[in-house]
Motif scaffolding. Structure first.
Motif, PDB file in Angstrom:
ATOM      1  N   GLY A 213      33.547  52.503  89.214  1.00  0.00           N
ATOM      2  CA  GLY A 213      34.473  53.098  88.262  1.00  0.00           C
ATOM      3  C   GLY A 213      34.114  54.517  87.887  1.00  0.00           C
ATOM      4  N   GLN A 214      33.176  55.129  88.630  1.00  0.00           N
ATOM      5  CA  GLN A 214      32.758  56.497  88.354  1.00  0.00           C
ATOM      6  C   GLN A 214      32.663  57.296  89.649  1.00  0.00           C
ATOM      7  OE1 GLN A 214      29.025  55.786  86.193  1.00  0.00           O
ATOM      8  NE2 GLN A 214      30.079  56.302  84.291  1.00  0.00           N
ATOM      9  N   PHE A 215      33.050  58.568  89.585  1.00  0.00           N
ATOM     10  CA  PHE A 215      32.889  59.494  90.696  1.00  0.00           C
ATOM     11  C   PHE A 215      31.822  60.521  90.329  1.00  0.00           C
ATOM     12  CE2 PHE A 215      37.370  59.156  92.816  1.00  0.00           C
ATOM     13  CZ  PHE A 215      37.092  57.846  93.147  1.00  0.00           C
ATOM     14  N   THR A 216      31.388  61.278  91.326  1.00  0.00           N
ATOM     15  CA  THR A 216      30.370  62.307  91.127  1.00  0.00           C
ATOM     16  C   THR A 216      31.000  63.695  91.209  1.00  0.00           C
ATOM     17  OG1 THR A 216      28.645  60.901  92.082  1.00  0.00           O
ATOM     18  CG2 THR A 216      28.204  63.269  91.992  1.00  0.00           C
ATOM     19  N   LEU A 217      30.732  64.524  90.208  1.00  0.00           N
ATOM     20  CA  LEU A 217      31.163  65.924  90.228  1.00  0.00           C
ATOM     21  C   LEU A 217      29.941  66.809  90.423  1.00  0.00           C
ATOM     22  CD1 LEU A 217      33.610  67.892  88.014  1.00  0.00           C
ATOM     23  CD2 LEU A 217      31.233  68.658  88.138  1.00  0.00           C
ATOM     24  N   VAL A 218      30.060  67.748  91.351  1.00  0.00           N
ATOM     25  CA  VAL A 218      29.045  68.779  91.534  1.00  0.00           C
ATOM     26  C   VAL A 218      29.742  70.131  91.453  1.00  0.00           C
ATOM     27  CG1 VAL A 218      27.382  69.835  93.112  1.00  0.00           C
ATOM     28  CG2 VAL A 218      27.512  67.337  92.922  1.00  0.00           C
ATOM     29  N   ALA A 219      29.240  70.995  90.583  1.00  0.00           N
ATOM     30  CA  ALA A 219      29.733  72.371  90.474  1.00  0.00           C
ATOM     31  C   ALA A 219      28.543  73.294  90.680  1.00  0.00           C
ATOM     32  CB  ALA A 219      30.372  72.614  89.112  1.00  0.00           C
ATOM     33  N   SER A 220      28.705  74.273  91.579  1.00  0.00           N
ATOM     34  CA  SER A 220      27.565  75.100  91.964  1.00  0.00           C
ATOM     35  C   SER A 220      27.902  76.580  91.903  1.00  0.00           C
ATOM     36  CB  SER A 220      27.108  74.732  93.380  1.00  0.00           C
ATOM     37  OG  SER A 220      26.044  75.562  93.795  1.00  0.00           O
ATOM     38  N   LYS A 221      26.888  77.377  91.559  1.00  0.00           N
ATOM     39  CA  LYS A 221      27.008  78.828  91.599  1.00  0.00           C
ATOM     40  C   LYS A 221      26.662  79.377  92.977  1.00  0.00           C
ATOM     41  CE  LYS A 221      25.861  79.317  86.694  1.00  0.00           C
ATOM     42  NZ  LYS A 221      24.941  79.914  85.697  1.00  0.00           N
ATOM     43  N   ASN A 222      26.170  78.512  93.846  1.00  0.00           N
ATOM     44  CA  ASN A 222      25.726  78.952  95.161  1.00  0.00           C
ATOM     45  C   ASN A 222      26.909  79.136  96.102  1.00  0.00           C
ATOM     46  OD1 ASN A 222      23.016  78.626  94.297  1.00  0.00           O
ATOM     47  ND2 ASN A 222      23.136  76.437  94.773  1.00  0.00           N
ATOM     48  N   ASN A 223      26.929  80.242  96.834  1.00  0.00           N
ATOM     49  CA  ASN A 223      27.947  80.429  97.858  1.00  0.00           C
ATOM     50  C   ASN A 223      27.643  79.598  99.094  1.00  0.00           C
ATOM     51  OD1 ASN A 223      29.544  82.168  96.413  1.00  0.00           O
ATOM     52  ND2 ASN A 223      28.555  84.014  97.197  1.00  0.00           N
ATOM     53  N   SER A 224      26.381  79.284  99.300  1.00  0.00           N
ATOM     54  CA  SER A 224      25.995  78.461 100.443  1.00  0.00           C
ATOM     55  C   SER A 224      25.970  76.999 100.033  1.00  0.00           C
ATOM     56  CB  SER A 224      24.613  78.870 100.962  1.00  0.00           C
ATOM     57  OG  SER A 224      24.186  77.980 101.963  1.00  0.00           O
ATOM     58  N   PHE A 225      26.713  76.182 100.773  1.00  0.00           N
ATOM     59  CA  PHE A 225      26.781  74.754 100.482  1.00  0.00           C
ATOM     60  C   PHE A 225      25.607  73.992 101.081  1.00  0.00           C
ATOM     61  CE2 PHE A 225      28.786  70.559 101.698  1.00  0.00           C
ATOM     62  CZ  PHE A 225      28.705  70.026 100.428  1.00  0.00           C
ATOM     63  N   ASN A 226      24.951  74.581 102.069  1.00  0.00           N
ATOM     64  CA  ASN A 226      23.918  73.855 102.805  1.00  0.00           C
ATOM     65  C   ASN A 226      22.820  73.325 101.888  1.00  0.00           C
ATOM     66  OD1 ASN A 226      25.220  74.372 105.231  1.00  0.00           O
ATOM     67  ND2 ASN A 226      24.152  76.307 105.532  1.00  0.00           N
ATOM     68  N   GLY A 227      22.435  74.118 100.887  1.00  0.00           N
ATOM     69  CA  GLY A 227      21.352  73.701 100.021  1.00  0.00           C
ATOM     70  C   GLY A 227      21.756  72.737  98.932  1.00  0.00           C
ATOM     71  N   ASP A 228      23.054  72.444  98.822  1.00  0.00           N
ATOM     72  CA  ASP A 228      23.543  71.579  97.743  1.00  0.00           C
ATOM     73  C   ASP A 228      23.851  70.157  98.193  1.00  0.00           C
ATOM     74  OD1 ASP A 228      23.403  73.747  96.080  1.00  0.00           O
ATOM     75  OD2 ASP A 228      25.550  74.176  96.111  1.00  0.00           O
ATOM     76  N   SER A 229      23.778  69.872  99.475  1.00  0.00           N
ATOM     77  CA  SER A 229      24.300  68.607  99.986  1.00  0.00           C
ATOM     78  C   SER A 229      23.616  67.388  99.382  1.00  0.00           C
ATOM     79  CB  SER A 229      24.184  68.566 101.514  1.00  0.00           C
ATOM     80  OG  SER A 229      22.831  68.713 101.914  1.00  0.00           O
ATOM     81  N   HIS A 230      22.330  67.503  99.041  1.00  0.00           N
ATOM     82  CA  HIS A 230      21.614  66.329  98.532  1.00  0.00           C
ATOM     83  C   HIS A 230      22.096  65.897  97.154  1.00  0.00           C
ATOM     84  CE1 HIS A 230      19.491  69.844  96.984  1.00  0.00           C
ATOM     85  NE2 HIS A 230      18.964  69.092  96.044  1.00  0.00           N
ATOM     86  N   TYR A 231      22.799  66.781  96.438  1.00  0.00           N
ATOM     87  CA  TYR A 231      23.298  66.399  95.121  1.00  0.00           C
ATOM     88  C   TYR A 231      24.389  65.328  95.211  1.00  0.00           C
ATOM     89  CZ  TYR A 231      20.909  70.680  93.684  1.00  0.00           C
ATOM     90  OH  TYR A 231      19.969  71.660  93.462  1.00  0.00           O
ATOM     91  N   PHE A 232      24.994  65.189  96.391  1.00  0.00           N
ATOM     92  CA  PHE A 232      26.038  64.184  96.566  1.00  0.00           C
ATOM     93  C   PHE A 232      25.473  62.837  96.997  1.00  0.00           C
ATOM     94  CE2 PHE A 232      28.127  68.266  97.055  1.00  0.00           C
ATOM     95  CZ  PHE A 232      29.223  68.112  96.232  1.00  0.00           C
ATOM     96  N   ASN A 233      24.188  62.774  97.234  1.00  0.00           N
ATOM     97  CA  ASN A 233      23.552  61.504  97.561  1.00  0.00           C
ATOM     98  C   ASN A 233      23.635  60.595  96.333  1.00  0.00           C
ATOM     99  OD1 ASN A 233      21.862  59.372  98.164  1.00  0.00           O
ATOM    100  ND2 ASN A 233      20.269  60.654  99.067  1.00  0.00           N
ATOM    101  N   PRO A 234      24.262  59.417  96.458  1.00  0.00           N
ATOM    102  CA  PRO A 234      24.395  58.534  95.292  1.00  0.00           C
ATOM    103  C   PRO A 234      23.065  58.126  94.674  1.00  0.00           C
ATOM    104  CG  PRO A 234      25.836  57.831  97.072  1.00  0.00           C
ATOM    105  CD  PRO A 234      24.940  58.887  97.648  1.00  0.00           C
TER     106      PRO A 234
END
Length: 303
Positions: A211-232
């Motif tokens: 019943g919950q989704f994950t939101l990630v908002a980033s200041k980074n222009n590169s997505f490569n370094g943010d991918s682990h934040y979506f790991n449940p």
């Protein structure tokens, strides 16, 4: 329409080869319990939703979709708006098939997926709603108006979200959005290059309905370094690090505070989405989808 199974297929999806397996699908699914098959051929955007919205589904026990996430989105929107809950099977016949992969249907052979769909039971899946438009996979936004080409791995891992956020890696000076992001408990204001609201419940095995989704908002222009934040399994929320906000909730309210300088484009399950401000809610277990319990899913595919 008197039918036990409704098959909706897009003849132009993916490599356009599903039509050569149509008879095999009918053979497999009509033989079992002597069920009848009704086939709808989707030829343009929006006609699958229109068809499901108008047809009599009284005797339909399951719906199978051969196409991409966009076709799935159309069917889900029609069913949700009619408050009809029929189990859905997704046949990976699109280009990237990200949502089907999350459900465990990762084989490139249609025969394998047909057999798995016939043998498996449906599971409850959470459905998101953004300003009245439903989505099964992702809702994303960034400041780019055109999307860069992204890799197959990125699209298979992160779904249609990758079209937006990966595109930002090609432009160093992409203008950031000034956003106010709220849940029921928290509120954050800042400048962000992108945000994404993702159904991460299908990204691990066993799949779940929280019943919950994950939101990630980033200041980074590169997505490569943010991918682990979506790991449940990533446990932290709030401002986690490096200007990244990560929230897990059943409710998000997102406002663009600098819209006068240019409205941010949005993407819902790979297609154009509604404008900000946004009210995004999650309906727990609102639809049932057939899963392949033997197949891998989401984040686990690419560790």
């Amino acid at each position: 329409m008197v039918s036990d199974i409704l098959l909706i297929y897009n003849p132009k999806a993916g490599d356009a080869n599903f039509r050569f397996s149509l008879d095999r699908f009918i053979e497999l699914f009509s033989d079992e319990k002597h069920r009848q098959i009704c086939v709808f051929r989707s030829t343009m955007a929006g006609d699958a939703e229109k068809y499901v919205n108008e047809c009599d589904l009284t005797f339909v026990s399951s719906i199978f979709i051969a196409g991409g996430t966009g076709t799935v989105n159309e069917v889900v929107n029609a069913l949700m708006k009619r408050d009809i809950h029929i189990p859905i099977g997704v046949i990976p016949a699109g280009t990237e098939n990200e949502f089907a992969h999350k459900l465990g249907f990762v084989s490139k052979e249609l025969e394998d997926n047909f057999q798995a769909l016939r043998d498996m039971d449906p599971i409850p899946v959470d459905i998101g709603c953004a300003n009245g438009q439903y989505f099964v996979d992702s809702f994303t936004s960034g400041t780019l108006n055109s999307l860069s080409k992204v890799s197959t791995d990125a699209k298979n891992t992160f779904g249609s979200m990758a079209y937006y956020v990966m595109g930002m890696t090609s432009i160093r000076n992409a203008r950031r959005m000034k956003l106010c992001i709220e849940t029921r408990e928290k509120r954050y204001t800042g400048f962000f290059s992108y945000f994404a609201v993702i159904n991460t419940n299908l990204m691990t095995v066993p799949r779940s309905s929280t019943g919950q989704f994950t939101l990630v908002a980033s200041k980074n222009n590169s997505f490569n370094g943010d991918s682990h934040y979506f790991n449940p399994t990533y446990g932290r929320t709030g401002v986690v690090e490096n200007g990244v906000v990560r929230l897990v909730s059943d409710y998000f309210h997102i406002t663009q505070l600098d819209a006068d300088e240019g409205k941010a484009a949005t993407c819902i399950d790979g297609d154009m989405g509604p404008d900000l401000p946004l009210k995004i809610t999650v309906e727990r277990g609102a639809m049932e989808f057939f899963q392949n319990g033997r197949g891998r899913a989401g984040y686990n595919n690419h560790k």
